[in-house]
Design a protein around this motif. Structure first.
Motif, PDB file in Angstrom:
ATOM      1  N   LYS A  32       0.857  -1.188   0.000  1.00  0.00           N
ATOM      2  CA  LYS A  32       0.000   0.000   0.000  1.00  0.00           C
ATOM      3  C   LYS A  32       0.891   1.234   0.000  1.00  0.00           C
ATOM      4  CE  LYS A  32      -3.966  -2.158   2.288  1.00  0.00           C
ATOM      5  NZ  LYS A  32      -4.911  -2.110   3.448  1.00  0.00           N
ATOM      6  N   GLY A  33       1.428   1.553  -1.166  1.00  0.00           N
ATOM      7  CA  GLY A  33       2.293   2.724  -1.287  1.00  0.00           C
ATOM      8  C   GLY A  33       3.573   2.562  -0.495  1.00  0.00           C
ATOM      9  N   LYS A  34       3.720   3.407   0.519  1.00  0.00           N
ATOM     10  CA  LYS A  34       4.939   3.370   1.329  1.00  0.00           C
ATOM     11  C   LYS A  34       4.902   2.310   2.422  1.00  0.00           C
ATOM     12  CE  LYS A  34       5.824   8.284   0.531  1.00  0.00           C
ATOM     13  NZ  LYS A  34       6.032   9.628   1.150  1.00  0.00           N
ATOM     14  N   LEU A  35       3.814   1.530   2.460  1.00  0.00           N
ATOM     15  CA  LEU A  35       3.677   0.458   3.448  1.00  0.00           C
ATOM     16  C   LEU A  35       3.626  -0.895   2.747  1.00  0.00           C
ATOM     17  CD1 LEU A  35       1.004   1.796   5.982  1.00  0.00           C
ATOM     18  CD2 LEU A  35       3.366   1.190   6.525  1.00  0.00           C
ATOM     19  N   ILE A  36       4.391  -1.828   3.273  1.00  0.00           N
ATOM     20  CA  ILE A  36       4.344  -3.207   2.783  1.00  0.00           C
ATOM     21  C   ILE A  36       4.067  -4.109   3.985  1.00  0.00           C
ATOM     22  CG2 ILE A  36       5.594  -5.084   1.636  1.00  0.00           C
ATOM     23  CD1 ILE A  36       7.305  -2.947   0.270  1.00  0.00           C
ATOM     24  N   PHE A  37       3.039  -4.926   3.880  1.00  0.00           N
ATOM     25  CA  PHE A  37       2.680  -5.849   4.961  1.00  0.00           C
ATOM     26  C   PHE A  37       3.091  -7.257   4.525  1.00  0.00           C
ATOM     27  CE2 PHE A  37      -0.281  -2.314   5.083  1.00  0.00           C
ATOM     28  CZ  PHE A  37      -0.195  -1.899   6.406  1.00  0.00           C
ATOM     29  N   PHE A  52       7.662   0.074   6.730  1.00  0.00           N
ATOM     30  CA  PHE A  52       7.309   1.470   6.454  1.00  0.00           C
ATOM     31  C   PHE A  52       8.538   2.122   5.832  1.00  0.00           C
ATOM     32  CE2 PHE A  52       5.635   5.651   8.509  1.00  0.00           C
ATOM     33  CZ  PHE A  52       5.164   6.053   7.265  1.00  0.00           C
ATOM     34  N   LYS A  53       8.360   2.710   4.649  1.00  0.00           N
ATOM     35  CA  LYS A  53       9.504   3.178   3.864  1.00  0.00           C
ATOM     36  C   LYS A  53      10.429   4.102   4.643  1.00  0.00           C
ATOM     37  CE  LYS A  53      10.734   4.850  -0.722  1.00  0.00           C
ATOM     38  NZ  LYS A  53      10.234   5.252  -2.062  1.00  0.00           N
ATOM     39  N   LYS A  54       9.873   4.965   5.474  1.00  0.00           N
ATOM     40  CA  LYS A  54      10.705   5.946   6.170  1.00  0.00           C
ATOM     41  C   LYS A  54      11.514   5.309   7.310  1.00  0.00           C
ATOM     42  CE  LYS A  54       7.549   7.684   9.764  1.00  0.00           C
ATOM     43  NZ  LYS A  54       6.903   8.882  10.329  1.00  0.00           N
ATOM     44  N   ASN A  55      11.151   4.058   7.701  1.00  0.00           N
ATOM     45  CA  ASN A  55      11.842   3.412   8.831  1.00  0.00           C
ATOM     46  C   ASN A  55      12.955   2.465   8.395  1.00  0.00           C
ATOM     47  OD1 ASN A  55      10.120   4.728  10.554  1.00  0.00           O
ATOM     48  ND2 ASN A  55       8.760   2.953  10.869  1.00  0.00           N
ATOM     49  N   ALA A  63      14.039  -4.605  -1.204  1.00  0.00           N
ATOM     50  CA  ALA A  63      14.045  -6.048  -0.935  1.00  0.00           C
ATOM     51  C   ALA A  63      12.652  -6.528  -0.552  1.00  0.00           C
ATOM     52  CB  ALA A  63      15.034  -6.378   0.183  1.00  0.00           C
ATOM     53  N   ALA A  64      11.953  -5.730   0.256  1.00  0.00           N
ATOM     54  CA  ALA A  64      10.588  -6.091   0.655  1.00  0.00           C
ATOM     55  C   ALA A  64       9.667  -6.102  -0.564  1.00  0.00           C
ATOM     56  CB  ALA A  64      10.070  -5.118   1.699  1.00  0.00           C
ATOM     57  N   GLN A  65       9.870  -5.133  -1.466  1.00  0.00           N
ATOM     58  CA  GLN A  65       9.050  -5.085  -2.678  1.00  0.00           C
ATOM     59  C   GLN A  65       9.268  -6.316  -3.562  1.00  0.00           C
ATOM     60  OE1 GLN A  65      10.373  -1.141  -4.057  1.00  0.00           O
ATOM     61  NE2 GLN A  65       8.220  -0.477  -4.006  1.00  0.00           N
ATOM     62  N   SER A  66      10.488  -6.822  -3.539  1.00  0.00           N
ATOM     63  CA  SER A  66      10.826  -7.952  -4.410  1.00  0.00           C
ATOM     64  C   SER A  66      10.302  -9.293  -3.902  1.00  0.00           C
ATOM     65  CB  SER A  66      12.352  -8.054  -4.561  1.00  0.00           C
ATOM     66  OG  SER A  66      12.955  -8.562  -3.367  1.00  0.00           O
ATOM     67  N   LEU A  67       9.902  -9.347  -2.642  1.00  0.00           N
ATOM     68  CA  LEU A  67       9.504 -10.624  -2.052  1.00  0.00           C
ATOM     69  C   LEU A  67       8.311 -11.247  -2.779  1.00  0.00           C
ATOM     70  CD1 LEU A  67       9.759  -9.812   1.775  1.00  0.00           C
ATOM     71  CD2 LEU A  67      11.283 -11.311   0.462  1.00  0.00           C
ATOM     72  N   THR A  68       8.423 -12.520  -3.029  1.00  0.00           N
ATOM     73  CA  THR A  68       7.336 -13.290  -3.618  1.00  0.00           C
ATOM     74  C   THR A  68       6.865 -14.335  -2.606  1.00  0.00           C
ATOM     75  OG1 THR A  68       9.000 -14.754  -4.581  1.00  0.00           O
ATOM     76  CG2 THR A  68       8.127 -13.015  -5.993  1.00  0.00           C
ATOM     77  N   GLN A  69       5.700 -14.916  -2.878  1.00  0.00           N
ATOM     78  CA  GLN A  69       5.166 -15.940  -1.967  1.00  0.00           C
ATOM     79  C   GLN A  69       6.174 -17.075  -1.812  1.00  0.00           C
ATOM     80  OE1 GLN A  69       1.427 -17.604  -3.200  1.00  0.00           O
ATOM     81  NE2 GLN A  69       1.220 -18.914  -1.412  1.00  0.00           N
ATOM     82  N   GLU A  70       6.432 -17.434  -0.552  1.00  0.00           N
ATOM     83  CA  GLU A  70       7.352 -18.500  -0.145  1.00  0.00           C
ATOM     84  C   GLU A  70       8.830 -18.146  -0.294  1.00  0.00           C
ATOM     85  OE1 GLU A  70       6.769 -21.194   1.687  1.00  0.00           O
ATOM     86  OE2 GLU A  70       4.711 -20.466   1.759  1.00  0.00           O
ATOM     87  N   SER A  71       9.135 -16.871  -0.581  1.00  0.00           N
ATOM     88  CA  SER A  71      10.529 -16.443  -0.481  1.00  0.00           C
ATOM     89  C   SER A  71      10.980 -16.550   0.965  1.00  0.00           C
ATOM     90  CB  SER A  71      10.683 -14.997  -0.951  1.00  0.00           C
ATOM     91  OG  SER A  71      10.466 -14.891  -2.349  1.00  0.00           O
ATOM     92  N   SER A  72      12.251 -16.874   1.160  1.00  0.00           N
ATOM     93  CA  SER A  72      12.793 -16.963   2.514  1.00  0.00           C
ATOM     94  C   SER A  72      13.552 -15.680   2.837  1.00  0.00           C
ATOM     95  CB  SER A  72      13.715 -18.179   2.643  1.00  0.00           C
ATOM     96  OG  SER A  72      14.691 -18.194   1.614  1.00  0.00           O
ATOM     97  N   CYS A  73      13.471 -15.255   4.095  1.00  0.00           N
ATOM     98  CA  CYS A  73      14.110 -13.997   4.475  1.00  0.00           C
ATOM     99  C   CYS A  73      14.357 -13.934   5.979  1.00  0.00           C
ATOM    100  CB  CYS A  73      13.264 -12.801   4.046  1.00  0.00           C
ATOM    101  SG  CYS A  73      11.586 -12.791   4.731  1.00  0.00           S
ATOM    102  N   ARG A  74      15.222 -13.012   6.350  1.00  0.00           N
ATOM    103  CA  ARG A  74      15.425 -12.659   7.757  1.00  0.00           C
ATOM    104  C   ARG A  74      14.924 -11.240   7.949  1.00  0.00           C
ATOM    105  NH1 ARG A  74      20.276 -15.378   6.665  1.00  0.00           N
ATOM    106  NH2 ARG A  74      20.495 -17.330   7.832  1.00  0.00           N
TER     107      ARG A  74
END
Length: 440
Positions: A32-37, A52-55, A63-74
């Motif tokens: 949602k714009g500058k927010l990614i859940f 939150f983009k500013k944080n 990196a958060a934008q690139s995440l796809t379903q079942e991607s692994s991350c820390r």
């Protein structure tokens, strides 16, 4: 990534208002714009991570934008209490590291056919419903073993490859065993558990068992797991008391420890709360009368003749009369296994019982008092068309210190199907083996 405590989602409440690192897989993502859940799962639970983009740094946001379903991350962030969030907490993301970007995941929120999901069973087990089912399966197994251990039972492992049949030869998987002829995948570990019983008094075996029945019903698997206790100096009545205590303890523990998983499955727990001893006992004779009086009340049910075994519609009709599991006891000896003790007052029936689960699930346990007289046992072996020479070791148990004894076997998958109110047994085991299913 920052050197902060790494924890699991299940333990997140211990870190309220602190920063932690979580490692897991993307269950879902919404932008949602500058927010990614990001809905992150790690096997212990699921948590919403708010980017939150500013944080965060520009690299972390991308990196958060690139995440796809079942991607692994820390993901590192501050733990914040939020009553609206699943589990009561969210993570305000400070840093995010992609471990692996998943390809387009084949299982999406849209409806998939059962055949497709079974072909992708190795991935389907990640979904919330399958996850809940298999967690409850693990709890049932742990509860069963721990309860028996606490009662003084010794786990006594039985072989999977056997030289003889335990319940007839018509439904065995056979293989060549070097120069010794045929070996068979075990139908049950019971005969070997009886040897352990004569050594330790109270034992159980637990492992996979196999039936080469060409059955396609929702209650049958070709490979299933069974837990089988055996008790020395125990009668048929003692055996039923043990079973009702055992089943009740398992159900109550699942209610206590897996409440969240039951909610995921939308399981009405009211019927489970009634699963407490004593369970009703119904004789086979009375069950036949009941069926012949009320068979029209259940679709597919038909009258039966004394001596017939029950089908699924018959079991459904029987359990509809009760609000908890019910024993049907003293079946005709002719339709039961060769090792079951005849009723001394009515030799045409065996001292045995099937425990039928309510809500249409039918038999989850079969048990009996075992024949402890060597002569009678050998006679029964021959009557069943089996070679007595193959059973000399089993007959030895009746020649050297024989005692009355009883036991039973509970199929894990059938018990889990009932407890979770799952229609088809194939969902209660990680990789089901059925008549037309051996992949993956």
């Amino acid at each position: 990534m920052s050197q902060l405590p790494t924890t699991s989602i299940a333990a997140i409440a211990s870190y309220a208002e602190q920063s932690v690192t979580l490692a897991g897989w993307v269950y879902n993502k919404t932008e949602k714009g500058k927010l990614i859940f990001v809905q992150l799962r790690d096997g212990s639970g699921t948590i919403q991570c708010v980017v939150f983009k500013k944080n965060v740094s520009e690299a972390a946001f991308q990196a958060a934008q690139s995440l796809t379903q079942e991607s692994s991350c820390r993901v590192t962030g501050g733990v914040r209490a939020d009553s609206r969030a699943p589990g009561g907490f969210e993570l305000d993301v400070q840093e995010l590291e992609v471990v692996h970007l998943s390809q387009e995941y084949p299982i999406s929120p849209k409806e998939h056919g059962t055949e497709f999901l079974m072909e992708h069973r190795h991935l389907w087990v990640r979904s919330s419903r399958q996850h809940a089912l298999l967690r409850i399966r693990a709890e049932v197994i742990a509860a069963a073993q721990e309860w028996l251990n606490a009662q003084g039972f010794v786990r006594f492992d039985a072989p999977i490859l056997t030289a003889t049949a335990a319940e007839g030869t018509s439904n065995l998987f056979a293989t060549d065993y070097f120069d010794l002829g045929k070996a068979y995948l075990a139908q049950t570990g019971q005969l070997y558990a009886e040897a352990g019983m004569m050594a330790f008094g109270k034992v159980y075996c637990f492992g996979p068992t196999f039936r080469a029945e060409k059955s396609k019903t929702r209650r049958h698997l070709t490979e299933f797991w069974m837990i089988e206790p055996e008790v020395a100096f125990a009668t048929h009545d003692d055996n039923m008391v043990l079973q009702e205590q055992f089943v009740s303890a398992i159900v109550q523990r699942v209610l206590e420890r897996r409440a969240d998983d039951l909610k995921v499955l939308e399981r009405d727990t009211t019927p489970l709360e009634r699963v407490k001893p004593p369970f009703p006992r119904l004789s086979y004779d009375d069950a036949v009368k009941l069926i012949n009086e009320k068979y029209q009340e259940v679709e597919g049910c038909a009258p039966i003749t004394w001596g017939d075994d029950f089908g699924a519609p018959h079991e459904t009709l029987i359990v509809q009369q009760y609000d908890r599991p019910v024993f049907v006891e003293r079946f005709p000896a002719a339709v039961k296994a060769f090792y079951m003790e005849p009723d001394p007052n009515r030799p045409e029936v065996a001292l045995c019982a099937d425990l039928l689960a309510p809500e249409g699930y039918g038999e989850i346990i079969g048990g009996s008092q075992r024949i402890h007289d060597a002569t009678l046992l050998e006679q029964r072996i021959r009557e069943h068309g089996l070679n007595a020479e193959d059973y000399q070791w089993y007959l030895d148990l009746r020649r050297y210190g024989t005692v009355p004894h009883s036991g039973f076997g509970m199929g894990i998958e059938r018990a889990v199907a009932w407890i979770t109110n799952t229609r088809h047994i194939r969902e209660t085991v990680p990789f089901p083996r059925m008549l037309y299913r051996i992949y993956p």
